[in-house]
Design a protein around this motif. Structure first.
Motif, short mmCIF file in Angstrom:
data_model
loop_
_atom_site.label_atom_id
_atom_site.label_comp_id
_atom_site.label_asym_id
_atom_site.label_seq_id
_atom_site.Cartn_x
_atom_site.Cartn_y
_atom_site.Cartn_z
N ASN A 577 0.82 -1.21 0.00
CA ASN A 577 0.00 0.00 0.00
C ASN A 577 0.85 1.27 0.00
N ARG A 578 2.16 1.09 -0.21
CA ARG A 578 3.07 2.23 -0.23
C ARG A 578 4.08 2.07 -1.36
N ASN A 579 3.59 1.73 -2.53
CA ASN A 579 4.41 1.56 -3.71
C ASN A 579 4.00 2.64 -4.72
N VAL A 580 4.87 3.62 -4.98
CA VAL A 580 4.48 4.77 -5.79
C VAL A 580 4.12 4.39 -7.23
N LEU A 581 4.49 3.18 -7.66
CA LEU A 581 4.07 2.73 -8.99
C LEU A 581 2.55 2.60 -9.07
N ASN A 582 1.90 2.38 -7.92
CA ASN A 582 0.44 2.28 -7.90
C ASN A 582 -0.23 3.57 -8.37
N ASP A 583 0.43 4.70 -8.17
CA ASP A 583 -0.15 6.00 -8.54
C ASP A 583 0.20 6.42 -9.96
N SER A 683 14.94 -5.58 -13.49
CA SER A 683 15.50 -6.31 -12.34
C SER A 683 15.67 -5.39 -11.13
N ARG A 684 15.84 -4.11 -11.37
CA ARG A 684 15.97 -3.18 -10.24
C ARG A 684 14.73 -3.24 -9.36
N TYR A 685 13.58 -3.41 -9.98
CA TYR A 685 12.35 -3.52 -9.20
C TYR A 685 12.35 -4.80 -8.38
N VAL A 686 12.84 -5.89 -8.95
CA VAL A 686 12.85 -7.18 -8.25
C VAL A 686 13.61 -7.08 -6.94
N PHE A 687 14.73 -6.36 -6.94
CA PHE A 687 15.61 -6.34 -5.79
C PHE A 687 15.50 -5.05 -4.96
N THR A 688 14.39 -4.31 -5.15
CA THR A 688 14.14 -3.11 -4.36
C THR A 688 12.86 -3.30 -3.57
N GLU A 689 12.88 -2.95 -2.29
CA GLU A 689 11.65 -3.03 -1.51
C GLU A 689 10.63 -2.03 -2.07
N GLU A 690 9.37 -2.43 -2.07
CA GLU A 690 8.33 -1.63 -2.72
C GLU A 690 8.25 -0.20 -2.19
N ASP A 691 8.40 -0.03 -0.89
CA ASP A 691 8.24 1.31 -0.33
C ASP A 691 9.51 2.16 -0.44
N GLU A 692 10.56 1.62 -1.05
CA GLU A 692 11.81 2.37 -1.23
C GLU A 692 11.94 2.95 -2.64
N ILE A 693 10.94 2.70 -3.49
CA ILE A 693 10.99 3.22 -4.84
C ILE A 693 10.67 4.73 -4.79
N ARG A 694 11.52 5.52 -5.42
CA ARG A 694 11.34 6.97 -5.41
C ARG A 694 10.63 7.42 -6.69
N ILE A 695 9.69 8.36 -6.52
CA ILE A 695 8.93 8.86 -7.67
C ILE A 695 9.88 9.40 -8.73
N GLU A 696 10.93 10.08 -8.31
CA GLU A 696 11.85 10.72 -9.25
C GLU A 696 12.60 9.70 -10.10
N GLU A 697 12.61 8.44 -9.68
CA GLU A 697 13.41 7.43 -10.38
C GLU A 697 12.55 6.36 -11.06
N LEU A 698 11.27 6.64 -11.25
CA LEU A 698 10.36 5.62 -11.77
C LEU A 698 10.83 5.04 -13.11
N ASP A 699 11.36 5.88 -13.98
CA ASP A 699 11.80 5.38 -15.29
C ASP A 699 12.90 4.34 -15.16
N ASP A 700 13.66 4.40 -14.07
CA ASP A 700 14.75 3.44 -13.87
C ASP A 700 14.24 2.05 -13.55
N TYR A 701 12.95 1.93 -13.25
CA TYR A 701 12.38 0.62 -12.94
C TYR A 701 11.69 -0.01 -14.15
N MET A 702 11.82 0.60 -15.32
CA MET A 702 11.26 0.07 -16.56
C MET A 702 12.39 -0.50 -17.43
N GLU A 703 12.08 -1.54 -18.18
CA GLU A 703 13.07 -2.09 -19.11
C GLU A 703 13.46 -1.06 -20.17
N ASP A 704 12.48 -0.27 -20.62
CA ASP A 704 12.78 0.82 -21.54
C ASP A 704 11.65 1.83 -21.46
#
Length: 799
Positions: A577-583, A683-704
């Motif tokens: 419930n605290r994963n910024v990808l949800n928004d 893979s960065r998403y796989v090894f990052t806790e969901e609530d540690e993902i930063r909004i400013e870095e969302l593109d880094d969690y996509m393959e492209d």
């Protein structure tokens, strides 16, 4: 010898008659021609051309050819070098195309094919490129198939166990070279020796000394294989008090002495020599296989898709399975803001079923001293029915947990016991069912769904588990009112409880009462069993739900237990419930993609969940907080809201579905297309806790983050003028999260600022007129990364 070590070694297989054996290193087998049977412990898998299986370190396995023309490849991965790269010794893989489905297998197969094609190039450049391919292969393997987290995924269990297990593992890993004891560990954890001994045996399947020796052996085997140290030095350097103790522990594990194991390993070239040299005919077979694969799976242009349909050929009907959402606790519907936001969703998305639970709570419905009081429940149900929504009633007690990650909750589980004793439960269900039928009528409640989930305390995995008594109480009582009332369960977790379901279905099949539907949750976690312990991990399979449903349906068929309907009553890519990808726009594309993929495959899909108000708690001081609701607590619509809205605007007849779109018609010269540019997570998403993902870095969690061109060609349309309305949401248009970014993610916005966000977070609209003179209507679209789009094409009549 260390200087000779490589992260990966590649060999060809021209025959497969290898006796049962172990390897320190994981091995990946890939079959090109013929059939090969692989036995891993007690499991047997028959591999056909194109199949892959990865065998984990120290797993006993036996390979045998099932045809005379077997040809394959074996990739050996250096365990300890990989462990250094990954920073963990917990390296288990679940990679098995015989038993599993995952879109990433296509990527892995393509890489292995490229390795095969380049393998015959022996120059320096060829070797350099091969090494690059090896690393890319490991990237795909670790991103998609590596299991490195404890068994804590997608369950409402107390996470204290997982924390303690990690403390035990970390202590032993850090001190295995010294003479540590159970007493040392017990003192460190402030526990008694007796309690800790039983705890380790129960939760890890081994005694303290067995687990300690396993860790010591794991490191000792590495030195045995890759150094020239003598046996005594290896024993002492890895914590064994004597070489005799090392030899005994080694024999218990490997069934031979360390010296014999080292000698066999040095002579193992005898086993793999025949894989090094291929005859010219075998080499030709490899090249023929690669040409066949290239022809069979020729990739489309990366950034362009063509969708051509004949509007006279209807392929299927649009399913109504997406007309549902899970809300959560039933009595949250007594709040005015929940009611108003839910009505908003119903109006725009056409949602029909609202899944709620805890109707029979002690706080709102029943008291052992005072008896029943259904007044508040009536207010909840009346609201739904008066607003053209149907109840999907989960009659069990589900704890209210708001999750940071699958391991860490925002709000702890209630301590009040939620499950009534069976006699009390029988009385409550009788009173409830009589009340419902007398208040709402048989015809009405025949349109509802009644579910009962498998709370861990009810032990559904036991043949005499209490779950079946509770479920049958509900079933019998409702069926006495009307056999047409639908009753089901039990909320199994796709990808995580597949093995459990195999046993449960056999138990349930033997009973007299079977459910009308089976219900499942999907949160994109997968699990594997290793030494009696279940390990879980995130999955970034972009077709996860579709693949896991296929696997579960196969399990049901093999068990001969196939109830009438298949329900997914909670689904999302995360339980957090605290994963910024949800928004984000990613969530809208994810929802639209899955509704398109699953059209007609299941009977019911209730997205988890409707509103951010579900997890409004002390830490939610931001406008958007990473909850998976479709509307924020302040009433701001998210991209996920519009994904459901776009699906609602599709027409009943489906002309075509593909990877990125669905084309529908009313067969009266109107066409509506929903499409997306969903990007898989990295893979960065796989090894990052969901609530540690930063909004400013969302593109880094996509393959492209590439745009995609979607070209639609509609053949056999009526000639004349068409008006095309285009609605879209992307990072530049309509995304609340990205509009908030322009406000520098400021907290504590004033009322007028929130209203600005509400009014701005809407789809962008474009319109164009197209003249058709030859019966062909063509539309070109360019979608940005994670964009969702709706095209409404209407024929314009003229007098």
């Amino acid at each position: 010898m260390d200087s000779e070590r490589k992260l990966m070694q590649f060999y060809f297989i021209t025959k497969a008659e290898i006796s049962a054996h172990y390897h320190q290193n994981p091995e990946l087998f890939y079959i090109l021609r013929g059939k090969m049977e692989v036995k891993i412990d007690d499991a047997v898998f028959l591999m056909n051309p194109g199949d892959m299986i990865l065998i984990n370190a120290n797993k006993q396995h036996l390979m045998s050819a099932q045809s005379d023309d077997v040809l394959g490849a074996r990739v050996e991965i250096d365990f300890h070098l990989l462990a250094e790269h990954m920073g963990t010794m917990q390296l288990f893989f679940w990679c098995n195309t015989v038993a599993d489905k995952n879109e990433a297998y296509q990527d892995l197969r393509a890489l292995l094919d490229r390795i095969l094609a380049r393998y015959f190039e022996k120059d320096d450049k060829g070797a350099l490129y091969l090494n690059a391919l090896y690393y890319e292969t490991l990237y795909v393997l670790t991103s998609n198939f590596l299991i490195k987290t404890d068994d804590v995924r997608a369950r409402y269990d107390d996470s204290q166990d997982s924390i303690r297990i990690r403390q035990i593992q970390n202590y032993i890993q850090a001190n295995y070279q010294t003479q540590i004891s159970l007493n040392d560990l017990a003192d460190r954890l402030y526990l008694s020796n007796a309690y800790l001994s039983k705890y380790i045996k129960k939760n890890m399947g081994l005694t303290f000394m067995e687990y300690l020796n396993n860790v010591r052996l794991f490191h000792a085997v590495d030195e045995l294989l890759y150094t020239k140290k003598n046996i005594t030095h290896i024993a002492l350097d890895n914590g064994f008090p004597t070489s005799a103790a090392f030899t005994k522990a080694f024999r218990d594990m490997y069934r031979e002495a360390p010296s014999e194991y080292r000698k066999k390993a040095q002579n193992q070239q005898d086993i793999t020599d025949h894989t090094q040299t291929l005859t010219e005919a075998e080499r030709q077979h490899v090249m023929e296989y690669l040409k066949f694969r290239e022809h069979k799976e020729a990739p489309e242009a990366k950034n362009s898709r063509q969708c051509t349909v004949d509007v006279k050929e209807i392929k299927e009907k649009l399913s109504s399975c997406c007309k549902a959402v899970s809300l959560g606790d039933a009595y949250s519907l007594l709040q005015s803001d929940v009611q108003s936001q839910l009505k908003e969703i119903q109006k725009e998305s056409g949602v029909k079923y609202i899944r709620i639970w805890n109707l029979l709570s002690r706080e709102n419905c029943f008291n052992e001293k005072e008896g029943y009081n259904f007044h508040k429940m009536d207010l909840v149900l009346d609201f739904l029915i008066e607003n053209q929504m149907k109840p999907y009633l989960e009659l069990g007690h589900k704890p209210t947990l708001f999750m940071y990650t699958p391991e860490r909750s925002v709000k702890e589980e209630e301590t009040t016991p939620g499950i009534y004793k069976i006699k009390v439960f029988q009385d409550i269900i009788t009173a409830l069912c009589l009340h419902l039928v007398n208040r709402y009528g048989v015809d009405e409640i025949e349109t509802w769904y009644f579910e009962y989930w498998n709370a861990p305390q009810l032990k559904i995995t036991d043949e005499d588990g209490a779950y079946y008594l509770y479920f049958e109480t509900i079933y019998r009582t409702l069926k006495e009112i009307s056999p047409a009332i639908k009753v089901g369960g039990a909320g199994f977790i796709l990808g995580y409880e597949t093995l459990l379901c195999k046993d449960i279905f056999q138990i349930w099949k033997k009973r007299d009462i079977h459910p009308d539907f089976l219900s499942f949750c999907s949160f994109q976690y997968v699990a594997m069993i290793e030494s009696g312990i279940r390990y879980g991990r995130k999955s970034i399979d972009c077709s996860y739900i579709k693949n896991q449903v296929d696997i579960m349906k196969k399990v049901m068929e093999e068990a001969g237990f196939v109830p009438g309907e298949f329900h997914i009553d909670e689904w999302n890519f995360t339980i957090s419930n605290r994963n910024v990808l949800n928004d984000s726009c990613e969530q809208g594309a994810y929802i639209l993609k899955n509704f398109i993929d699953m059209n007609g495959s299941v009977d019911f899909m209730a997205y988890w969940h409707a509103l951010d108000l579900y997890s409004d708690y002390y830490d939610t001081d931001s406008i958007l907080n990473g909850d998976s609701g479709m509307i924020s607590r302040d009433g701001i619509r998210k991209p996920s809201f519009y994904a459901l809205s776009f699906m609602n605007r599709l027409l009943h007849n489906v002309l075509k579905r593909d990877e990125n779109s669905i084309v529908t018609t009313n067969s009266r010269d109107r066409y509506v297309i929903a499409c997306h540019n969903f990007k898989r997570l990295s893979s960065r998403y796989v090894f990052t806790e969901e609530d540690e993902i930063r909004i400013e870095e969302l593109d880094d969690y996509m393959e492209d983050t590439d745009s995609i061109k979607l070209n639609f060609t509609l053949d056999n349309v009526k000639n004349g003028s068409y008006l095309v309305k285009i609605y879209y949401v992307n990072k530049e248009n309509g995304s609340a999260q990205d509009i908030w970014k322009q406000m520098e993610y400021t907290k504590g916005l004033a009322r007028d600022e929130i209203e600005y966000l509400k009014k701005s977070a809407i789809p962008c609209i474009e319109m164009k007129n197209i003249q058709v003179d030859d019966g062909v209507l063509e539309i070109e679209n360019v979608l940005k990364a994670q964009e969702i789009r709706l095209l409404d094409i209407q024929y314009r009549y003229h007098m």
